[in-house]
Structures are given as C-alpha cells and as structure tokens.
Enzyme design. Structure first.
Site, short mmCIF file in Angstrom:
data_model
loop_
_atom_site.label_atom_id
_atom_site.label_comp_id
_atom_site.label_asym_id
_atom_site.label_seq_id
_atom_site.Cartn_x
_atom_site.Cartn_y
_atom_site.Cartn_z
N ASP A 150 7.63 20.19 56.87
CA ASP A 150 9.14 20.70 56.75
C ASP A 150 8.77 22.13 56.47
OD1 ASP A 150 11.60 21.94 56.22
OD2 ASP A 150 12.10 20.43 54.62
N GLY B 161 18.31 19.09 57.60
CA GLY B 161 19.41 19.83 57.32
C GLY B 161 19.25 20.67 56.30
N GLU C 191 7.51 13.37 53.67
CA GLU C 191 7.79 14.82 54.07
C GLU C 191 7.36 15.75 53.09
OE1 GLU C 191 12.13 15.15 55.02
OE2 GLU C 191 11.82 17.34 55.26
N LYS D 85 13.94 22.46 61.53
CA LYS D 85 15.23 23.08 61.10
C LYS D 85 15.19 24.41 61.97
CE LYS D 85 15.19 21.26 56.49
NZ LYS D 85 14.89 21.39 55.15
N LYS E 60 14.86 11.61 48.16
CA LYS E 60 13.99 12.92 47.26
C LYS E 60 13.15 12.33 46.16
CE LYS E 60 15.66 16.40 49.71
NZ LYS E 60 15.01 17.46 50.26
N ASP F 126 11.00 12.44 50.75
CA ASP F 126 10.76 14.06 50.75
C ASP F 126 10.60 14.49 49.40
OD1 ASP F 126 10.98 16.69 51.43
OD2 ASP F 126 12.85 16.67 51.99
N LYS G 156 16.73 8.79 53.31
CA LYS G 156 15.78 9.75 52.89
C LYS G 156 15.90 9.77 51.47
CE LYS G 156 14.94 14.59 53.38
NZ LYS G 156 14.84 15.67 54.40
N SER H 105 20.15 12.10 53.75
CA SER H 105 19.15 12.41 52.66
C SER H 105 19.96 12.42 51.28
CB SER H 105 19.07 13.96 52.82
OG SER H 105 18.13 14.32 52.00
O1 OSB Z 1 13.99 19.64 52.30
O2 OSB Z 1 15.11 18.79 53.96
C1 OSB Z 1 15.07 19.37 52.91
C2 OSB Z 1 18.49 20.17 51.10
C3 OSB Z 1 18.38 21.24 50.57
C4 OSB Z 1 17.05 22.00 50.80
C5 OSB Z 1 15.97 21.38 51.44
C6 OSB Z 1 16.16 20.23 52.10
C7 OSB Z 1 17.30 19.36 51.58
C8 OSB Z 1 17.80 18.00 52.42
C9 OSB Z 1 19.35 17.84 52.60
O3 OSB Z 1 16.93 17.13 52.32
C10 OSB Z 1 19.36 17.83 54.06
C11 OSB Z 1 20.95 17.89 54.49
O4 OSB Z 1 21.59 17.08 54.19
O5 OSB Z 1 21.72 18.81 55.06
MG MG Z 2 12.48 18.49 53.58
#
Ligand code: OSB
Ligand code: MG
Length: 369
Positions: free
Chosen positions: A239, A291, A214, A263, A164, A189, A162, A136
């Site tokens: 999510d 994550g 996402e 998660k 953001k 995401d 992924k 991500s």
């Molecule tokens: O939405 O998945 C998410 C990180 C912090 C809060 C929310 C998210 C995330 C990530 C990173 O996308 C996931 C990771 O690398 O642990």
């Molecule tokens: Mg997410």
C-alpha cells in the site's frame, strides 16, 4: 476542455466511530471537495484524501491546499487540456504531492465524463456492472469487540474482512478470529508497524490462511519486503510503498509483493491508477482498491476505478453508512450482499447533496481559469 472555474470546498465530518490503525486514531475527517465548472455549465467533483496529520503519508489537508492553490491551479490557469490523461504530465514538474494532484484530476475526470454524457467507469475502460467489496476494521479495545464487529459485517454480506494489526495486536488476535470464522476471507494490514527483525514473529501469520498481509514493513521500502516475501508463505500486498507505475514495476520485478492495493490519491490520480492496473494485468498481479475513509465523492471515484477488470479482489470501499451518519451524495453508496452496483448515470453517477455538503463546509475558495 473549457474549464472556467475551480472551487475548493473544505469540509469537516465526524466518523460514526473512531478508526484506529497502527499509527493513530481518526475521529474527524477534514478534506476538500474540488468542483471543476466548465463553460457549458457542467460540474465535475473530486475529493482530497490526505488526513490532518502526516502519519499515513507526508501530505496533510493543509499541504494539499497549499499545493492546489499555489501550484496546481496556476498550472491549469496557464495551460489548457483536452483530455484528463494530460493532467498527470501537466502536474509532473511538481514533485510528489500525489493526493493534491489526484483531487484536482478527479474533478477533471468527472467533468470530462459528464461532458461526454458517459459514466466515469466506462470512460476509464471499466466493464463490470457490479463490484465485490470488503471492509477494513480498525484496532479494537478487545478481541471480543473485534469478533462482534466481524460477525456483524459478515452478516451484512461483506466479502472479505481486513483486520488492522500492530505489535501486541496480531498473532493472538488472528488466531482467535480464525478459530471463530474458519471459512471467511481474512487479511491483515500492518501499516508499516514491523521490521525485518520481526521475521520469525511474522512467519507465525502463515498459520492463519490469510489472503495477504498488507504493508508489514517501512512505508518507503520495497527491498526488505522482497526479503520478507521470500521467507513468508502469506502473500504480501503493498500500500504505502507504491506511488506510481514505476514503483509498481520495481516492486513486482524485485518480488516485494504479489498483490497491490491501488489508492487513487496515493498514486496521483485515476490516470496513474489505470496505468498501474494495466501493468498489473499484464504481469498477472491481482489488485484491489484501497480506501482513505472517504466521503461520497471519493467513494464514487473508487467504485468507478474498481469497475476495471484486474480489480480481482474485494476492496475497502464499504457503504456510506459504515462511515457517516449522512453522506454528501445522493443516493448514498449502498452495499447489498457485499456488492455495489456501478451507477449508469454520467460521471461519478451520484449527485452532490447540496444541503448536507453545506452543513459540513468550513471554508470555500473559488479560482477563475
Ligand atoms: O492502510 O488502508 C489503509 C484508513 C486510513 C488510513 C490508511 C488505511 C485505512 C483503511 C481504511 O484501512 C480504509 C477505508 O475503509 O476507507
Ligand atoms: Mg493499508
């Protein structure tokens, strides 16, 4: 299970690089390592995933501590359990606070697996020897910086990227990314950055052959997501909206998503995560493991969970070195060619690196059971 002691280790660790989402930037990670000790000298470990601010969900490091100290640990002091599956029910009188519950339940699962001398993955019913992983990437200062990062991670072998997104960092960015990387697996995401009013804007995403988008809409919505999915070719993955098997059932029945990001912390623990997995398998819904910028213990739990067969899509569990200069486990989580091998040692399958953990510990609280 003769659990005798629960120790809460509060740690603070600095991420190698700041991580930016539509709702904010993370630089330091504060969390608890929960250590459950039994009468035979076994130690089980769990990790809390709530952040210091309630931006992703309502929980924080501080509410996690309050819940564990004042409600969850007292329940363990008053009742005994014979299997970690019983923890969900024991904690059920406490509304939500899933990350606090999951942190303690995780330590109990690890302890249980170690008492049985079996890998946690196997105790959960996992059958994979290795898992495919993706990565991500947070919002970057420029498209050029993003393209360089993608190139680096694709070269390292990560199986899907992924990205953001948020209003102002979406269509143009993804168009460029797709132009430079025509064949890689890409998803986006939004972390709840849009509303149904953005329908036409979001429909432009259909041009980029994304695996999924996402959580485009509100963190607590499943109704509008169903309306959006009906107007969008790109599959929606939920999510933030999914906190339980019941949430998953309703979202799937409504058609709010085609994919679920599981998660462990968000759904209240490994037992509930497994139930959602099993339900999705029955309904032929693909799942993957999300994550929360975890340190090694949380990462190890994610790896064990991902060994279950319906985790058909690469997750966000990248290697330790992506996040930390030095992780708190030995060995660290290694990703080679986009693959993590499931450890075959008992429990989470990684040892705690006591020196490193001590270095990052800012408080310790012990409770006798
Ligand atoms: O939405 O998945 C998410 C990180 C912090 C809060 C929310 C998210 C995330 C990530 C990173 O996308 C996931 C990771 O690398 O642990
Ligand atoms: Mg997410």
């Amino acid at each position: 299970m003769p659990i005798r002691q629960v120790i809460l280790h509060r740690l603070k660790m600095r991420l190698n690089d700041p991580f930016t989402t539509s709702f904010g930037t993370f630089q330091d990670k504060e969390f608890f390592i929960i250590e459950a000790v039994d009468a035979d000298g076994n130690h089980g470990y769990g990790e809390s995933v709530a952040f210091t601010s309630p931006w992703y969900s309502e929980e924080t490091v501080e509410t996690t501590y309050h819940m564990m100290r004042d409600f969850l640990i007292p329940l363990l002091q008053e009742h005994s359990i014979s299997h970690p599956f019983e923890v969900t029910k024991l904690f059920s009188p406490i509304r939500r606070n899933n990350m606090a519950k999951a942190a303690i339940e995780g330590a109990i699962w690890d302890l249980y697996a170690k008492r049985n001398n079996k890998p946690l993955a196997e105790m959960l019913g996992g059958n994979k020897k290795e898992i495919d992983v993706g990565i991500s990437i947070g919002i970057q200062p420029s498209i050029k910086a993003l393209l360089e990062l993608i190139d680096k991670f694709v070269t390292q072998g990560y199986k899907r990227i992924k990205i953001k997104i948020k209003p102002g960092w979406d269509i143009d960015v993804l168009r460029e990314v797709r132009a430079h990387f025509p064949d890689i697996l890409i998803m986006a995401d939004a972390n709840s950055a849009y509303s149904l009013e953005d329908l036409e804007h979001l429909q432009q995403l259909d041009a980029f052959n994304l695996m999924m988008i996402e959580q485009p809409l509100a963190h607590d919505d499943i109704v509008d997501h169903a309306l959006l999915q009906a107007q969008l070719k790109t599959p929606i993955c939920l999510d933030e909206s999914i906190h339980s098997l019941e949430d998953a059932r309703k979202a799937i029945e409504l058609g709010s998503c085609q994919i679920i990001n599981i998660k462990i912390g968000r759904v209240g623990g490994l037992s509930e995560a497994k139930k959602i997995h099993d339900y999705c398998m029955e309904k032929k819904i693909d799942v993957w493991c999300g994550g929360m910028l975890e340190a090694g213990v949380g990462r190890a739990h994610n790896i064990a969970l991902t060994s279950l067969s319906q985790f058909t899509l690469p997750g966000d569990t990248a290697g330790s070195s992506r996040y930390w200069e030095k992780d708190i486990i030995e060995p660290e989580v290694i990703v080679k060619d986009g693959i993590i091998r499931i450890p075959d040692k008992p429990g989470i399958g990684y040892e705690i690196d006591a020196d490193t953990m001590k270095k990052f510990t800012i408080a310790t609280h012990a409770f006798q059971l």
